[in-house]
Write an enzyme that holds these catalytic residues in place. Structure first.
Site, PDB file in Angstrom:
ATOM      1  N   HIS A  73      13.336  -2.026   0.930  1.00 15.27           N
ATOM      2  CA  HIS A  73      12.842  -1.681   2.272  1.00 15.27           C
ATOM      3  C   HIS A  73      13.476  -2.495   3.410  1.00 15.27           C
ATOM      4  O   HIS A  73      14.124  -1.965   4.300  1.00 15.27           O
ATOM      5  CB  HIS A  73      11.327  -1.913   2.346  1.00 15.27           C
ATOM      6  CG  HIS A  73      10.549  -1.263   1.255  1.00 15.27           C
ATOM      7  ND1 HIS A  73      10.234   0.064   1.268  1.00 15.27           N
ATOM      8  CD2 HIS A  73      10.000  -1.771   0.111  1.00 15.27           C
ATOM      9  CE1 HIS A  73       9.517   0.360   0.189  1.00 15.27           C
ATOM     10  NE2 HIS A  73       9.365  -0.739  -0.519  1.00 15.27           N
ATOM     11  N   ASP A  74      13.194  -3.798   3.394  1.00  9.20           N
ATOM     12  CA  ASP A  74      13.427  -4.604   4.596  1.00  9.20           C
ATOM     13  C   ASP A  74      14.889  -4.726   5.031  1.00  9.20           C
ATOM     14  O   ASP A  74      15.166  -4.782   6.243  1.00  9.20           O
ATOM     15  CB  ASP A  74      12.815  -6.005   4.410  1.00  9.20           C
ATOM     16  CG  ASP A  74      11.298  -5.941   4.319  1.00  9.20           C
ATOM     17  OD1 ASP A  74      10.709  -4.968   4.819  1.00  9.20           O
ATOM     18  OD2 ASP A  74      10.706  -6.876   3.740  1.00  9.20           O
ATOM     19  N   ASP A 122       7.937 -11.884   5.779  1.00  7.59           N
ATOM     20  CA  ASP A 122       6.915 -12.355   4.830  1.00  7.59           C
ATOM     21  C   ASP A 122       7.486 -12.352   3.402  1.00  7.59           C
ATOM     22  O   ASP A 122       6.969 -11.663   2.530  1.00  7.59           O
ATOM     23  CB  ASP A 122       5.653 -11.466   4.910  1.00  7.59           C
ATOM     24  CG  ASP A 122       5.898 -10.028   4.487  1.00  7.59           C
ATOM     25  OD1 ASP A 122       7.047  -9.545   4.597  1.00  7.59           O
ATOM     26  OD2 ASP A 122       4.936  -9.370   4.015  1.00  7.59           O
ATOM     27  N   ASN A 182       3.016 -10.276   2.158  1.00  9.83           N
ATOM     28  CA  ASN A 182       3.144 -10.064   0.712  1.00  9.83           C
ATOM     29  C   ASN A 182       2.390 -11.128  -0.077  1.00  9.83           C
ATOM     30  O   ASN A 182       1.794 -10.851  -1.116  1.00  9.83           O
ATOM     31  CB  ASN A 182       4.614 -10.093   0.305  1.00  9.83           C
ATOM     32  CG  ASN A 182       5.348  -8.834   0.737  1.00  9.83           C
ATOM     33  OD1 ASN A 182       4.822  -7.742   0.633  1.00  9.83           O
ATOM     34  ND2 ASN A 182       6.572  -9.004   1.224  1.00  9.83           N
ATOM     35  N   PHE A 210       2.414  -0.510   3.621  1.00 15.88           N
ATOM     36  CA  PHE A 210       1.826  -1.850   3.517  1.00 15.88           C
ATOM     37  C   PHE A 210       1.847  -2.646   4.837  1.00 15.88           C
ATOM     38  O   PHE A 210       0.818  -3.173   5.264  1.00 15.88           O
ATOM     39  CB  PHE A 210       2.548  -2.637   2.406  1.00 15.88           C
ATOM     40  CG  PHE A 210       2.045  -4.033   2.225  1.00 15.88           C
ATOM     41  CD1 PHE A 210       0.865  -4.279   1.526  1.00 15.88           C
ATOM     42  CD2 PHE A 210       2.741  -5.127   2.745  1.00 15.88           C
ATOM     43  CE1 PHE A 210       0.389  -5.573   1.356  1.00 15.88           C
ATOM     44  CE2 PHE A 210       2.269  -6.423   2.583  1.00 15.88           C
ATOM     45  CZ  PHE A 210       1.088  -6.651   1.880  1.00 15.88           C
ATOM     46  N   ASN A 211       3.011  -2.776   5.470  1.00 12.12           N
ATOM     47  CA  ASN A 211       3.104  -3.654   6.648  1.00 12.12           C
ATOM     48  C   ASN A 211       2.165  -3.206   7.771  1.00 12.12           C
ATOM     49  O   ASN A 211       1.593  -4.029   8.494  1.00 12.12           O
ATOM     50  CB  ASN A 211       4.537  -3.695   7.203  1.00 12.12           C
ATOM     51  CG  ASN A 211       5.469  -4.471   6.302  1.00 12.12           C
ATOM     52  OD1 ASN A 211       5.033  -5.280   5.472  1.00 12.12           O
ATOM     53  ND2 ASN A 211       6.762  -4.230   6.440  1.00 12.12           N
ATOM     54  N   ASP A 264      12.434  -8.854   1.771  1.00 10.16           N
ATOM     55  CA  ASP A 264      12.657  -9.669   2.984  1.00 10.16           C
ATOM     56  C   ASP A 264      13.783 -10.663   2.713  1.00 10.16           C
ATOM     57  O   ASP A 264      14.642 -10.904   3.565  1.00 10.16           O
ATOM     58  CB  ASP A 264      11.407 -10.503   3.335  1.00 10.16           C
ATOM     59  CG  ASP A 264      10.178  -9.665   3.564  1.00 10.16           C
ATOM     60  OD1 ASP A 264       9.802  -9.446   4.709  1.00 10.16           O
ATOM     61  OD2 ASP A 264       9.565  -9.229   2.563  1.00 10.16           O
ATOM     62  N   THR A 310       9.871  -7.684   9.541  1.00  9.15           N
ATOM     63  CA  THR A 310       9.929  -7.055   8.213  1.00  9.15           C
ATOM     64  C   THR A 310       8.635  -7.306   7.430  1.00  9.15           C
ATOM     65  O   THR A 310       8.619  -7.178   6.207  1.00  9.15           O
ATOM     66  CB  THR A 310      11.146  -7.562   7.407  1.00  9.15           C
ATOM     67  OG1 THR A 310      10.989  -8.972   7.182  1.00  9.15           O
ATOM     68  CG2 THR A 310      12.459  -7.278   8.109  1.00  9.15           C
TER      69      THR A 310
HETATM   70  C1  BDR Z   1       6.972  -3.425   2.905  1.00  9.65           C
HETATM   71  O1  BDR Z   1       5.877  -4.072   2.284  1.00  9.65           O
HETATM   72  C2  BDR Z   1       6.294  -5.226   1.594  1.00  9.65           C
HETATM   73  O2  BDR Z   1       5.780  -5.211   0.314  1.00  9.65           O
HETATM   74  C3  BDR Z   1       7.796  -5.244   1.633  1.00  9.65           C
HETATM   75  O3  BDR Z   1       8.279  -6.572   1.800  1.00  9.65           O
HETATM   76  C4  BDR Z   1       8.150  -4.371   2.816  1.00  9.65           C
HETATM   77  O4  BDR Z   1       8.231  -5.117   4.006  1.00  9.65           O
HETATM   78  C5  BDR Z   1       7.180  -2.089   2.237  1.00  9.65           C
HETATM   79  O5  BDR Z   1       6.038  -1.298   2.349  1.00  9.65           O
HETATM   80 CA    CA Z   2       8.346  -7.525   4.018  1.00 11.00          CA
END
Ligand code: BDR
Ligand code: CA
Length: 325
Positions: free
Chosen positions: A243-244, A11, A41, A169-170, A16, A127
């Site tokens: 993160h991703d 996303d 996102n 978040f994810n 990502d 991701t």
């Molecule tokens: C995740 O949430 C999104 O904002 C980032 O792309 C990542 O996948 C981190 O919490």
């Molecule tokens: Ca992401």
């Protein structure tokens, strides 16, 4: 050894996007069968456009890109423009990419690709919110034996949540999808905030990437500099967590990570803790060990890997030409 076949479900999102750059720099190890996109996102129309932009930037206009679910399985959509900017990839100038969007729905692409592959032949790399993956598993459970493993970014244990006190978040965006994935029975590697919060894009690291001077490295540095501003203020850290790309780094250099095989369960009921990942790190229950939970990473080694791989774009004709194959 043959390159590992993967589908990246994303996303974009600056982080990502960097995961895509890292993956596309490594054709000897990773055979990317396609990129599938999901609402996360930012809304779906932007995540699919952004994924195609990244393919243009590395010169892989031939990469199959598919658009998937525009909302979570059961919840209302949640987006994160306040972190990623209105485009989702603020830090690079948006443009209309040449890389076409394929007609097939991402969920059907995932199903057809898995069914056409042998046993344990394809690794899924989500991701973003896992709506597409869960929808594929629900629509065609017979795909399961074709999945080698699922290497995902999502969840949090020691770090607590980043969107609510409990949830990452994810997982928060589509907890029901995450629940389906964590219960699916295939091997899972989970990169949660416990490791991604150790992977900080410090000024020094971003400077080394920018100094490579190729268009992909410059796009990366631009996005990371933008991404930085929110998280550094929130966490008081020097640089935002990346993160991703941890998912792709794991596939390239698993020795960078420390993992624990344990149970991860997703909260789907409580309004207070919705999307929480209950990680049974100390094996205090007899719930099945359904995931390898990443709890430590060699962050310096990660940035070395990322910088080395982005340097590969020096030698290739990026932005509209052939790119690395
Ligand atoms: C995740 O949430 C999104 O904002 C980032 O792309 C990542 O996948 C981190 O919490
Ligand atoms: Ca992401």
């Amino acid at each position: 050894m043959a390159a590992r076949k993967i589908i990246i479900d994303c996303d974009p999102g600056q982080d990502d996007a960097v995961a895509l750059f890292l993956a596309m720099s490594s054709p000897d190890e990773l055979d990317i069968l396609g990129l599938t996109t999901v609402a996360g996102n930012v809304p779906l129309a932007l995540t699919e456009r952004n994924a195609r932009m990244m393919c243009d930037i590395v010169g892989r206009t031939d990469m199959p890109v598919f658009s998937g679910c525009d909302k979570p399985l059961r919840c209302e959509p949640i987006t994160a423009e306040y972190i990623h900017g209105e485009t989702g990839i603020d830090g690079v100038d948006a443009f209309e990419p040449e890389t076409p969007l394929r007609e097939q729905h991402a969920v059907d692409f995932i199903i057809d690709t898995l069914l056409a592959a042998g046993e344990s032949a394809v690794t899924l790399v989500p991701t973003g919110p896992m709506t597409n993956i869960a929808a594929a598993l629900q629509k065609a459970p017979e795909v399961l034996p074709h999945i080698d493993q699922i290497v995902l970014m999502g969840g949090a244990m020691r770090e607590g949540g980043n969107r609510t006190p409990s949830a990452e978040f994810n997982i928060l965006v589509d907890p029901h999808a995450a629940d389906t994935v964590f219960r699916c029975g295939r091997p899972i590697v989970a990169m949660g905030l416990d490791v991604t919060h150790k992977v900080l894009s410090t000024r020094e690291r971003v400077k080394s990437i920018a100094a490579l001077g190729n268009p992909v490295a410059e796009a990366t540095a631009g996005m990371l500099s933008f991404f930085d501003r929110y998280d550094t203020e929130k966490y008081g850290s020097e640089g935002a967590p990346l993160h991703d790309p941890c998912t792709i780094a794991y596939l390239l250099m698993p020795e960078l990570f420390k993992l624990k095989h344990c149970n991860v369960a997703v909260e789907t009921e409580s309004a207070l803790t919705m999307g929480h990942t209950a990680v049974d790190f100390w094996h205090v229950t007899d719930r099945p060990h359904n995931a390898h939970w990443a709890w430590d990473i060699d962050a310096a080694g990660f940035y070395e890997l990322l910088t080395d791989r982005l340097a590969r774009y020096q030698a290739s004709n990026t932005q509209g030409n052939r790119g690395i194959r």
